[in-house]
Scaffold this active site. Sequence first.
Site, PDB file in Angstrom:
ATOM      1  CG  ASP A 177      -1.776   1.185   1.380  1.00  0.00           C
ATOM      2  OD1 ASP A 177      -1.644   2.105   0.551  1.00  0.00           O
ATOM      3  OD2 ASP A 177      -2.593   1.212   2.314  1.00  0.00           O
ATOM      4  CG  ASN A 223       4.621   3.495 -13.226  1.00  0.00           C
ATOM      5  OD1 ASN A 223       4.482   4.195 -14.214  1.00  0.00           O
ATOM      6  ND2 ASN A 223       3.734   2.572 -12.874  1.00  0.00           N
ATOM      7  CE1 TYR A 234      -1.810  12.385 -11.411  1.00  0.00           C
ATOM      8  CE2 TYR A 234      -1.566  14.205 -12.953  1.00  0.00           C
ATOM      9  CZ  TYR A 234      -1.341  12.888 -12.611  1.00  0.00           C
ATOM     10  OH  TYR A 234      -0.637  12.076 -13.464  1.00  0.00           O
ATOM     11  CE  LYS A 252       1.899  12.010 -11.139  1.00  0.00           C
ATOM     12  NZ  LYS A 252       2.701  10.753 -11.005  1.00  0.00           N
TER      13      LYS A 252
END
Length: 367
Positions: free
Chosen positions: A142, A169, A234, A238
Amino acid sequence: MPIRSEWKLAREGWTLDTTVRLLQSTAFNPLVTLPLFLAANYTEQGAQLVAQHGTAGRAVEALLALGVLNSVSGWLDDKVMNNFKGDEWDWKKEVVVVTGGADGIGKRIVLLLAEKGIKVAVLDVQQLTYEAPPSVHYFHCDLASKPSILSASSALRTALGAPTVLINNAGCARGKTILNATEADLRLTFNVNTLAHYFLAQQFLPSMIAANHGMLVTVASLAGYITAPSMVDYCASKAAAIAFHEGLAVELVTRYRAPKVRTVLMTQGYTRTALFEGFGTASLYPETVAEEIVKAVLKGRSAQLCLPETAWGIVPKVRGWPVWAQYAFRKGLKDVMKTWNGRQVVQPSENVGEKKGIEESGVLVKE
């Protein structure tokens, strides 16, 4: 699924990248323009042609100069990023870790590496969505939970030894506005997309540093350079992953004295995976992204990758634009998430219980 030849048309069809690559291999290729330049300046027939077609002669000179400058810049990129040092890789002995390798881009990365007989460890909360080749080993993890990362990392080292390549990834997205995002949404996004990179690096980098040999690949996104509505968390996660890559690269040299430990950054655009289904822009195939990552890994050298390649000339540069132009650009992205219905795996550590609070875009994976 062998790596696609660079001489074949891309899966995405004829794109701007295709045009640019064609120009780089012809008009801007010094191997093509240098002979023309020499012939024009050092042969009688060439001199006559230049006298008759002066514009063409000047064009050849300009193309040669631009091609040489581009080649020198590329050479410097490679040498500086790799600290002017080479290294040797024995892919029969290397151990590669791929997070999120159960499906999507990660699945393609794993299978491409496995085709070459490379030992791969998959860390994912999902079970593999494919039959594992002999060299692939799955470890339940997890990635939103530090204790789970520590436990999986320990099991991995016991089974396979110290990894020499870590490919961060795994990623998730919730697709909500700032006011609609819950605390659980925000923590899940940043835990998987950013903090897991730190915790995994802390587990696997020490042995790479000690050997002055290894590689860490950060799969970020073009979204880390440009923020769009309904994906602010998001994009922020990133952007943090990009900063992690940049900082790690210099710390390896200046703090840990490990100049041969390589770092690779991938910033790709929208890719056709379940995570971003319905996203409103042109898309890449996951195989395309996976192949570029695997090619960089097999070269064993630091690199900065961007897909589409031509996006590098625009998206990361937006912050250098005048403020009014930046603002207009971001407003122009207002509809990209309107039809988004991407799915993601919800980590058990989020304590969501029996599908409580999980939207249709979520997939509950129980421990």
